[in-house]
Scaffold this active site. Structure first.
Site, mmCIF file in Angstrom:
data_model
loop_
_atom_site.group_PDB
_atom_site.id
_atom_site.type_symbol
_atom_site.label_atom_id
_atom_site.label_comp_id
_atom_site.label_asym_id
_atom_site.label_seq_id
_atom_site.Cartn_x
_atom_site.Cartn_y
_atom_site.Cartn_z
ATOM 1 C CG ASN A 7 -1.847 1.143 1.294
ATOM 2 O OD1 ASN A 7 -1.455 2.279 1.036
ATOM 3 N ND2 ASN A 7 -3.091 0.895 1.642
ATOM 4 C CG HIS A 43 -8.305 4.141 0.706
ATOM 5 N ND1 HIS A 43 -8.490 4.019 2.064
ATOM 6 C CD2 HIS A 43 -9.514 4.459 0.194
ATOM 7 C CE1 HIS A 43 -9.779 4.263 2.346
ATOM 8 N NE2 HIS A 43 -10.401 4.539 1.234
ATOM 9 N NE ARG A 45 -9.551 8.937 3.640
ATOM 10 C CZ ARG A 45 -9.974 8.307 4.749
ATOM 11 N NH1 ARG A 45 -9.395 7.183 5.129
ATOM 12 N NH2 ARG A 45 -10.934 8.803 5.476
ATOM 13 N NE ARG A 49 -7.619 11.658 5.257
ATOM 14 C CZ ARG A 49 -8.063 11.014 6.348
ATOM 15 N NH1 ARG A 49 -7.312 10.111 6.942
ATOM 16 N NH2 ARG A 49 -9.253 11.275 6.837
ATOM 17 C CD GLU A 70 -7.010 -0.183 1.159
ATOM 18 O OE1 GLU A 70 -7.350 0.815 1.819
ATOM 19 O OE2 GLU A 70 -6.064 -0.901 1.474
ATOM 20 C CB THR A 101 -9.372 1.670 7.058
ATOM 21 O OG1 THR A 101 -8.874 2.252 5.872
ATOM 22 C CG2 THR A 101 -10.744 1.100 6.824
ATOM 23 C CD GLU A 151 -7.146 -6.221 3.134
ATOM 24 O OE1 GLU A 151 -7.243 -6.057 1.905
ATOM 25 O OE2 GLU A 151 -6.482 -5.467 3.869
ATOM 26 C CG HIS A 191 -5.526 -1.766 9.342
ATOM 27 N ND1 HIS A 191 -5.085 -1.130 10.456
ATOM 28 C CD2 HIS A 191 -6.085 -0.824 8.556
ATOM 29 C CE1 HIS A 191 -5.389 0.150 10.353
ATOM 30 N NE2 HIS A 191 -5.985 0.371 9.213
HETATM 31 N N1 PXP Z 1 -5.823 -3.088 4.235
HETATM 32 C C1 PXP Z 1 -6.767 -2.107 4.285
HETATM 33 C C2 PXP Z 1 -8.158 -2.444 3.868
HETATM 34 C C3 PXP Z 1 -6.436 -0.800 4.693
HETATM 35 O O1 PXP Z 1 -7.388 0.152 4.723
HETATM 36 C C4 PXP Z 1 -5.093 -0.516 5.026
HETATM 37 C C5 PXP Z 1 -4.720 0.885 5.416
HETATM 38 O O2 PXP Z 1 -4.896 1.736 4.351
HETATM 39 C C6 PXP Z 1 -4.160 -1.553 4.952
HETATM 40 C C7 PXP Z 1 -4.551 -2.831 4.578
HETATM 41 C C8 PXP Z 1 -2.718 -1.327 5.279
HETATM 42 O O3 PXP Z 1 -2.587 -1.032 6.625
HETATM 43 P P1 PXP Z 1 -1.171 -0.570 7.199
HETATM 44 O O4 PXP Z 1 -0.841 0.728 6.561
HETATM 45 O O5 PXP Z 1 -1.412 -0.479 8.666
HETATM 46 O O6 PXP Z 1 -0.184 -1.654 6.823
#
Ligand code: PXP
Length: 241
Positions: A7, A43, A45, A49, A70, A101, A151, A191
């Protein structure tokens, strides 16, 4: 195979801090791919942002790995997804005031809306993943409305401090993973995963995709993104099922 989705939202966050053109998430995606990323996750959004529409459009042309978008379930963003056609979308909840999130989606309270959105995205050839807490009711709904993947939200596992709490949260992920697999959906997780806590999640039976952002981008500031991704891939190499 266990795929690593990187990400790169944080790269865009740094750029937006000055509303300038650098660092460019498109460059970052290329570096992540050179480091072995199997997927690039962004993502888009509603408040824009970090990732901008232009990032998504260019990434669609340049990313050779899987492009995972996302997104919240809003008409504007659904329209952009349907036109851009990333390989996969992951539906997530979005609140304006949140830093990231916060929880999984509540699809069980409104299955008809999500069924319709899943169908519209799939009609464009886009696989649909749902970001869910490890809760049976939500997972059953994902299966009923035809999602391709779930997920699992690993936030509670990542935040658990005591070994006992961590084991409890891991067990919840393991049990949820079994149900997702039984329903015939792909199993993803993400996450709060880091170089230190990722292995037990990677070891969950049938785990197919991990999406990791913050930890990899934080390390990338020290060692570069290509190496940061390669280090994560190294940690995951024994879990390539
Ligand atoms: N998966 C999803 C659905 C998320 O919203 C995020 C954060 O944007 C992540 C994974 C990645 O999380 P982290 O940045 O904490 O690794």
């Amino acid at each position: 195979m266990l795929e690593l989705g990187v990400n790169i939202d944080h790269v865009a966050t740094v750029r937006q801090a000055r509303k300038t053109v650098e660092p460019d998430p498109v460059w970052a995606a290329a570096q992540a791919e050179l480091g072995g990323a199997d997927g690039i996750t962004v993502h888009l959004r509603e408040d824009r942002r970090h990732i901008q529409d232009r990032d998504l459009f260019i990434l669609k042309e340049t990313v050779r790995a899987k492009l995972n978008m996302e997104m919240a379930c809003s008409e504007e963003v659904i329209g952009i997804a349907c036109r851009t056609k990333p390989d996969q979308t992951t539906l997530v909840p979005e609140k304006r005031e949140e830093v990231t999130t916060e929880g999984g989606l509540d699809i069980a309270s409104n299955p008809d809306r999500y069924r319709e959105v899943v169908r519209r995205l799939q009609d464009q050839g886009i696989a649909v993943s749902m970001f869910l807490d490890p809760e049976l009711r939500q997972i059953e709904t994902a299966s009923q409305i035809g999602a391709n993947a779930v997920e699992l939200h690993t936030g509670a596992y990542s935040l658990a401090i005591s070994p006992r709490d961590r084991e409890k949260e891991l067990n919840a992920l393991i049990e949820a993973g079994k149900i997702i697999t039984e329903f015939g959906m792909r199993l993803h997780a993400g996450h709060g995963l880091t170089y230190h806590n990722v292995q037990p999640v990677a070891a969950i039976a049938n785990m197919q995709e991990l999406n990791i952002g913050h930890s990899i981008i934080a390390r990338a500031l020290m060692v570069g993104l290509k190496d940061a991704v390669a280090e994560m891939k190294m940690i995951l190499k024994d879990f390539a099922q």
